[in-house]
Scaffold this active site. Sequence first.
Site, PDB file in Angstrom:
ATOM      1  N   SER A  41       0.803  -1.218   0.000  1.00 60.00           N
ATOM      2  CA  SER A  41       0.000   0.000   0.000  1.00 60.00           C
ATOM      3  C   SER A  41       0.839   1.272   0.000  1.00 60.00           C
ATOM      4  O   SER A  41       0.393   2.319  -0.476  1.00 60.00           O
ATOM      5  CB  SER A  41      -0.932   0.002   1.217  1.00 60.00           C
ATOM      6  OG  SER A  41      -0.195  -0.170   2.418  1.00 60.00           O
ATOM      7  N   GLY A  78      -1.945  -4.345   0.780  1.00 63.26           N
ATOM      8  CA  GLY A  78      -2.069  -5.597   1.519  1.00 63.26           C
ATOM      9  C   GLY A  78      -1.139  -6.694   1.053  1.00 63.26           C
ATOM     10  O   GLY A  78      -1.136  -7.789   1.636  1.00 63.26           O
ATOM     11  N   ASN A 107       3.731  -5.926   5.591  1.00 64.09           N
ATOM     12  CA  ASN A 107       2.544  -6.693   5.975  1.00 64.09           C
ATOM     13  C   ASN A 107       2.915  -8.038   6.597  1.00 64.09           C
ATOM     14  O   ASN A 107       2.180  -8.545   7.447  1.00 64.09           O
ATOM     15  CB  ASN A 107       1.629  -6.896   4.758  1.00 64.09           C
ATOM     16  CG  ASN A 107       0.946  -5.611   4.339  1.00 64.09           C
ATOM     17  OD1 ASN A 107       0.367  -4.916   5.154  1.00 64.09           O
ATOM     18  ND2 ASN A 107       1.030  -5.275   3.063  1.00 64.09           N
ATOM     19  N   ASP A 188      -4.835   6.493  10.076  1.00 64.22           N
ATOM     20  CA  ASP A 188      -4.489   5.163  10.578  1.00 64.22           C
ATOM     21  C   ASP A 188      -3.072   5.099  11.144  1.00 64.22           C
ATOM     22  O   ASP A 188      -2.686   4.107  11.759  1.00 64.22           O
ATOM     23  CB  ASP A 188      -4.661   4.104   9.491  1.00 64.22           C
ATOM     24  CG  ASP A 188      -3.801   4.361   8.245  1.00 64.22           C
ATOM     25  OD1 ASP A 188      -2.898   5.208   8.306  1.00 64.22           O
ATOM     26  OD2 ASP A 188      -4.052   3.696   7.221  1.00 64.22           O
ATOM     27  N   HIS A 191      -0.197   4.942   6.858  1.00 65.98           N
ATOM     28  CA  HIS A 191      -0.031   5.363   5.466  1.00 65.98           C
ATOM     29  C   HIS A 191       0.222   6.864   5.371  1.00 65.98           C
ATOM     30  O   HIS A 191      -0.467   7.656   6.027  1.00 65.98           O
ATOM     31  CB  HIS A 191      -1.267   4.980   4.654  1.00 65.98           C
ATOM     32  CG  HIS A 191      -1.515   3.521   4.609  1.00 65.98           C
ATOM     33  ND1 HIS A 191      -2.414   2.896   5.459  1.00 65.98           N
ATOM     34  CD2 HIS A 191      -0.964   2.540   3.851  1.00 65.98           C
ATOM     35  CE1 HIS A 191      -2.421   1.600   5.213  1.00 65.98           C
ATOM     36  NE2 HIS A 191      -1.548   1.365   4.238  1.00 65.98           N
TER      37      HIS A 191
END
Length: 214
Positions: A41, A78, A107, A188, A191
Site C-alpha cells: 500500500s 495488503g 505486511n 491510521d 499510510h
Amino acid sequence: MIISLSLFRRLRRLAAAGLFLLLAGAALAGDDRRLLVLGDSISAAYGLSLEEGWVALAELALAERGLSVEVINASISGETSAGGRRRLPALVEAHNPDAVVIELGGNDGLRGYPVAQLRQNLAAMVSVAQDHGAEVLLLPMEIPPNYGPRYTGTFRKTFELVANEAGATLGPFPLEAVATDPALMQADGIHPTAAAQPRIVDTLLPALEKVLRP
C-alpha cells in the site's frame, strides 16, 4: 505545379532534417529505462490517487534529472512477500525491466509471519529479477516496537542480509522522513498523506538513480 531547382533542393534539405529528427527521437525513445515497482500500500498510494503517490512523482523527478524512465507500478495494497514472490516472474517476463524496486515485507511483519519466510521470499524475488538482467533496489521496512525487540530486530536486519548476500542495492526506509510526523500520516498512522509523497521521493531518489543509470 512547377518547382524550381533551388526550391527542390531546399525542400530536400528540410526533408532530410525532418528524417534526422525522427530518427534521433526514436533513438532517444529506445534509450528509455524501464522500472518495475513491486510493493504494497505504501507504493500503491493507499488513500490517494495513483498520480499523487511517490511512484508517479518519482518518474517526474527522474525525468527532471535527465533520466527518461517508464515506470510500471505493480504494487497492491495488503501485498505480502509471498504474494510478490508469486507475481514477480510473470511481471518481469511481461515488462523486461532494467531495474526492480521491491518494497515488501511490512505486511509480513504486521501479521507476525516468520522472519525466515520473509527472508526466503525476498531472496527469491531478488534472484528472479537479477536472472532477467535487472538491477534490484530492496527497500527495508519497519514495524512497531510492540512486537518485541527480538522479532523487531531480526525483521529489520533481514533486508540488509538479503541485499548483501544477493548483491542488491539496499535503499533507505521509504517513510524515514515522514513516519514520526503525525501531520504527514493518514488517520491510521500507517499510510503517508499526499503531502508526504514528495518527501518519500526525496528519500529514495539517490538510490533510484543508482540502479537506473546505465
